[in-house]
Design a protein around this motif. Structure first.
Motif, mmCIF file in Angstrom:
data_model
loop_
_atom_site.group_PDB
_atom_site.id
_atom_site.type_symbol
_atom_site.label_atom_id
_atom_site.label_comp_id
_atom_site.label_asym_id
_atom_site.label_seq_id
_atom_site.Cartn_x
_atom_site.Cartn_y
_atom_site.Cartn_z
ATOM 1 N N CYS A 45 0.816 -1.217 0.000
ATOM 2 C CA CYS A 45 0.000 0.000 0.000
ATOM 3 C C CYS A 45 0.852 1.272 0.000
ATOM 4 N N GLU A 46 2.190 1.120 0.059
ATOM 5 C CA GLU A 46 3.130 2.237 0.001
ATOM 6 C C GLU A 46 3.101 3.128 1.239
ATOM 7 N N GLU A 47 2.452 2.688 2.281
ATOM 8 C CA GLU A 47 2.478 3.424 3.542
ATOM 9 C C GLU A 47 3.884 3.320 4.136
ATOM 10 N N LYS A 48 4.380 4.442 4.689
ATOM 11 C CA LYS A 48 5.695 4.410 5.320
ATOM 12 C C LYS A 48 5.549 4.093 6.812
ATOM 13 N N ASN A 49 6.365 3.175 7.264
ATOM 14 C CA ASN A 49 6.320 2.757 8.656
ATOM 15 C C ASN A 49 7.709 2.863 9.262
ATOM 16 N N ILE A 50 7.767 3.189 10.543
ATOM 17 C CA ILE A 50 9.040 3.234 11.253
ATOM 18 C C ILE A 50 9.191 1.944 12.042
ATOM 19 N N VAL A 51 10.312 1.271 11.810
ATOM 20 C CA VAL A 51 10.523 -0.060 12.370
ATOM 21 C C VAL A 51 11.891 -0.114 13.039
ATOM 22 N N TYR A 52 11.936 -0.682 14.208
ATOM 23 C CA TYR A 52 13.219 -0.870 14.892
ATOM 24 C C TYR A 52 13.983 -2.001 14.207
ATOM 25 N N SER A 53 15.262 -1.761 13.904
ATOM 26 C CA SER A 53 16.028 -2.714 13.098
ATOM 27 C C SER A 53 16.239 -4.056 13.787
ATOM 28 N N HIS A 54 16.193 -4.076 15.105
ATOM 29 C CA HIS A 54 16.404 -5.331 15.826
ATOM 30 C C HIS A 54 15.150 -5.692 16.612
ATOM 31 N N THR A 55 14.035 -5.516 15.973
ATOM 32 C CA THR A 55 12.769 -5.792 16.647
ATOM 33 C C THR A 55 12.688 -7.252 17.098
ATOM 34 N N THR A 56 12.052 -7.454 18.216
ATOM 35 C CA THR A 56 11.898 -8.827 18.717
ATOM 36 C C THR A 56 10.501 -9.361 18.440
ATOM 37 N N SER A 57 9.738 -8.600 17.693
ATOM 38 C CA SER A 57 8.442 -9.117 17.267
ATOM 39 C C SER A 57 8.213 -8.712 15.816
ATOM 40 N N ASN A 58 7.393 -9.448 15.127
ATOM 41 C CA ASN A 58 7.123 -9.118 13.740
ATOM 42 C C ASN A 58 6.380 -7.789 13.651
ATOM 43 N N ILE A 59 6.732 -7.016 12.631
ATOM 44 C CA ILE A 59 6.105 -5.711 12.447
ATOM 45 C C ILE A 59 5.219 -5.757 11.201
ATOM 46 N N TYR A 60 4.022 -5.282 11.373
ATOM 47 C CA TYR A 60 3.089 -5.269 10.259
ATOM 48 C C TYR A 60 2.750 -3.831 9.872
ATOM 49 N N CYS A 61 2.434 -3.648 8.626
ATOM 50 C CA CYS A 61 2.043 -2.337 8.138
ATOM 51 C C CYS A 61 0.866 -1.815 8.956
ATOM 52 N N LYS A 62 0.969 -0.551 9.380
ATOM 53 C CA LYS A 62 -0.093 0.017 10.207
ATOM 54 C C LYS A 62 -1.342 0.281 9.373
ATOM 55 N N SER A 63 -1.174 0.274 8.078
ATOM 56 C CA SER A 63 -2.294 0.595 7.207
ATOM 57 C C SER A 63 -3.009 -0.654 6.674
ATOM 58 N N CYS A 64 -2.231 -1.638 6.192
ATOM 59 C CA CYS A 64 -2.866 -2.794 5.544
ATOM 60 C C CYS A 64 -2.496 -4.124 6.180
ATOM 61 N N ASN A 65 -1.645 -4.081 7.204
ATOM 62 C CA ASN A 65 -1.311 -5.293 7.946
ATOM 63 C C ASN A 65 -0.374 -6.250 7.203
ATOM 64 N N GLU A 66 0.262 -5.790 6.157
ATOM 65 C CA GLU A 66 1.244 -6.607 5.449
ATOM 66 C C GLU A 66 2.486 -6.755 6.338
ATOM 67 N N LEU A 67 3.124 -7.924 6.303
ATOM 68 C CA LEU A 67 4.341 -8.128 7.093
ATOM 69 C C LEU A 67 5.473 -7.273 6.536
ATOM 70 N N LEU A 68 6.071 -6.457 7.401
ATOM 71 C CA LEU A 68 7.148 -5.556 6.971
ATOM 72 C C LEU A 68 8.507 -6.003 7.476
ATOM 73 N N ALA A 69 8.550 -6.486 8.708
ATOM 74 C CA ALA A 69 9.819 -6.886 9.299
ATOM 75 C C ALA A 69 9.596 -8.134 10.135
#
Ligand SMILES: [Zn+2]
Length: 64
Positions: free
Chosen positions: A22-46
């Motif tokens: 969806c081209e939404e920009k998300n801020i993600v911690y590079s060493h996240t300990t949980s999966n990060i999903y797009c805040k807009s469409c819930n696509e897996l980002l990290a």
């Protein structure tokens, strides 16, 4: 005995990831300990990997 000392990772940073769906920009911690999903469409980002997260979207320039 398992050592459980938290050592700050010098390469850890916040990443700007653009969702490939969806081209939404998300801020993600590079060493996240949980999966990060797009805040807009819930696509897996990290995806958590025990170290640096696996990035699935488009990695933009790091934040200043
Ligand atoms: Zn999205």
């Amino acid at each position: 005995m398992k050592e459980n000392i938290l050592i700050p990772k010098p390469n850890s940073t916040f990443l700007h990831i653009q969702c490939s769906k969806c081209e939404e920009k998300n801020i993600v911690y590079s060493h996240t300990t949980s999966n990060i999903y797009c805040k807009s469409c819930n696509e897996l980002l990290a995806e958590r990997s025990g170290g640096r997260a696996k990035i699935h979207g488009n990695l933009l320039n790091p934040l200043d």
